[in-house]
Design an enzyme around this catalytic site. Sequence first.
Site, short mmCIF file in Angstrom:
data_model
loop_
_atom_site.label_atom_id
_atom_site.label_comp_id
_atom_site.label_asym_id
_atom_site.label_seq_id
_atom_site.Cartn_x
_atom_site.Cartn_y
_atom_site.Cartn_z
CE LYS A 8 -2.77 3.18 1.94
NZ LYS A 8 -1.93 4.47 1.76
CD GLU A 38 12.71 3.95 9.18
OE1 GLU A 38 12.63 4.66 10.03
OE2 GLU A 38 12.80 4.24 8.06
CB CYS A 82 13.27 8.39 9.02
SG CYS A 82 13.57 7.37 7.40
CD GLU A 101 11.52 12.39 11.72
OE1 GLU A 101 11.29 11.42 12.68
OE2 GLU A 101 12.00 12.11 10.56
#
Lengths: 507, 130
Positions: free
Chosen positions: A189, A263, A302, A403
Site C-alpha cells: 500500500k 521504522e 527519517c 521530527e
Amino acid sequence: METLEKTQKTVERPTFKAQYDHFIGGEWVKPAKGEYFDNISPVDGKAFTKAARGTKEDVDKAIDAAHKAFATWSKTSAAARANVLLKIADVIEENLEMLARVETIDNGKALRECRAADLPLCVDHFRYFAGAIRADESSISEHDEHTVSINLQEPLGVVGQIIPWNFPLLMATWKIAPALAAGCCTVVKPAEQTPTSLMVLMELIQDVVPAGVLNVVTGFGPEAGKPLAQSDRIAKVAFTGETTTGRLIMQYASENLIPVTMELGGKSPNIFMKSVMDKDDEFLDKCIEGAVMFALNQGEVCTCPSRILVHEDIADEFMKRVVERTKAIKMGHPLAEDTMMGAQASNDQFEKILSYLDIGKQEGAEVLCGGAKADLNSGLENGYYIQPTIFKGHNKMRVFQEEIFGPVTSVCTFKTVEEAIEIANDTMYGLGAGLWSRDAHELYQVPRAVKAGRVWVNNYHAYPAHAPFGGYKKSGFGRENHKMMLDHYRQTKNMLISYDKNKLGFF
Amino acid sequence: MERVSISDKAIEVIDELRDRFGELMFHQSGGCCDGSSPMCFEKGDFKVGGGDVWMDQVYGCDFFMSKDQFEYWKHTHLTLDVTPGRGSSFSLEIPMGVRFIIRSRLFTMEEMESLKPVMTGEEYLEADAK
C-alpha cells in the site's frame, strides 16, 4: 533565498494516464467502489493523474491473489526467484530516466537526486537480494552421533507492506525485494501523497513478476491501509511512518499475533569534533557538506541530520561555512537539472514545517539562515517550497526534539566528548547519527556510545543494500537492507532427526 | 487554563467526522513522515496506557500524547487546526482532503500557574470507566 526571475530550463515532463487502477493478481483492477482520487504534484500544486481509492474489498482481493500465488512462489527455486529480481532491476535500469522524472512529479524532489540516488539504489537493492538469496544457506548441526538438527528457513507467507512518501520507489524496493527473495508474496500500500510512481513501475514489470506475487493497492490510510494492517490473513506487517500509527499497527498485529517491522523516524545528531578544523583541506570540505546534508531530499528523510552538535571552539567558524554552503543551495523547478532542492511532498507537510519555524522562533532559537517559505515564481507559486533553515539554540527546545521532516536543522555546541554523547542521546529517537573527526579513538568510541541503529562515521546519508538499517529506542525495531532482512520475512523450520534405531527405554 | 484549544475550521471537520464515526479521540504523533501531527481516531480505537498523557479534552474529544514527548511539549499551548492537504496515516479526516495540524505558542508565566492537571492514560481509563 534566490527567487527565480526567469523560467528555468527543465527536462521534458513525463506523461501520465488519466488514472491508475490497483494491480492485483497480475491484472489491473478497478476499485470495488469505483472511486478515484486526485494525485497532486508538489511541484506546482496541480493534479496530474488519479489513483484508485481502495477499500477493504480491494485489499481482500489482493490478499486472495497473494495467497493463491504463494502456493507456487514459496516453492519456486531460489534461482528462479533471483532471476525475477534481476529482471526487475534491468527494467528499472533501462527506464531509469523516465522513472526518475515520474518520481520527481509525484514527490516533488529534485530530479538530480532521483537520478543519482533513488533509482540507482532501487536497481542495486533488487540485484543485491537476487544475489543474497542464491548465496544463502541453512544450517545443520550434529548434536551427537545419532542426532542431527537441520534449520531450514521458510517464507512467512503473505505480508502487508505500508510504504512512506519520501522515497516512494526506493522505500517500496526496500520492502518488496527481500520479501520476494525470501519467497513471500506481498500486498503493498503506497502512501496516498505518492501513489503513482510505483504504478508506473508496475506497468513496466507486470509481465516479469508472476501473477499475485506482488500486488499493489492504492488508497487512503483509514480506508485501505487499516484493513491491510488488521487482516488476519497476513503473516507480517512492515511499516515505515510515525509513532502513533506504528503503535496502532502493532496493536492490530497483537490481535493477530503476527510480527511487525517498525521504522518510525528520528532526530539524528550530526556530531562535529574539534579536530575537523585542524586543517583547511578536502576533509573539512567534506565535513561542511556533511552538515548541509540536512537539506537532502528537502529534509524528508527519517535520518535527516536535524541536529548539528559542534565543538564550541570551532562552532563560529565552522557554522559560518555551513551557513555559506546552505545559502548556495539552488532551489527551483524540480525538473530542472541544476536544481539542488525541490518541493516538500504535500501542502500539510508544508504547513507543518512552517508551524515549526514559528515555534522555533518563539522558543528563542536564533535563525542562522532561512526561516521561511521560499517564494518561487514562474509557475511554481502554488508548489510547496521551504528555504533551508538552520536554527541555533539548545537541545531542550522543541525544534531539537521533534521530527520536522523538512529542510531544517538545529545547532548547539558542546565542550567535551562526554557532553556531545549526552546531548546526542537526549532524544526519544535513535535511528541515525553522524560522527566527524580526525581522531582515531573518537571514530570508534563515540559511535559505540551513541544509541542509534546507524552511525555514519565521516560520511552521511549513504544507504547501501549491504548495510543493515533501523532504529533504537522510539525509532522502531527490525531492520531493512542487508541479507539479514531475509530472516525478517522467514521463519525457522527445525527438523530434529534421530538416526538411532534403539528406543529410549522410557515406555 | 486549557492546554489545547481548537480553531473554527477544525470544529467543522470534527462535526462532520462525528456524524459518520461517533465519538472521537486524538493522539499526537511523533517521528517520521506524517509524524508530529495529531491523529484522529474513533474513541477507543487507539489504546492508550501508562505511557501516555491525557492532556485535555478539546471540543468533546480526549487529546493524548506519549509521556516522553509531553516532557518537551508541556510548556506550549496547542491549537488544533486543519489545513488542506493529503496526509497519510490512519487519521480519519484524510479522505476529506484536509489534515489536522497543531499550531503552538509558549504559555505565559501566569498561564503556566493556572494550567489544568494532566493524567496518565491509565488514570484516564479508570476515570472514563466510572
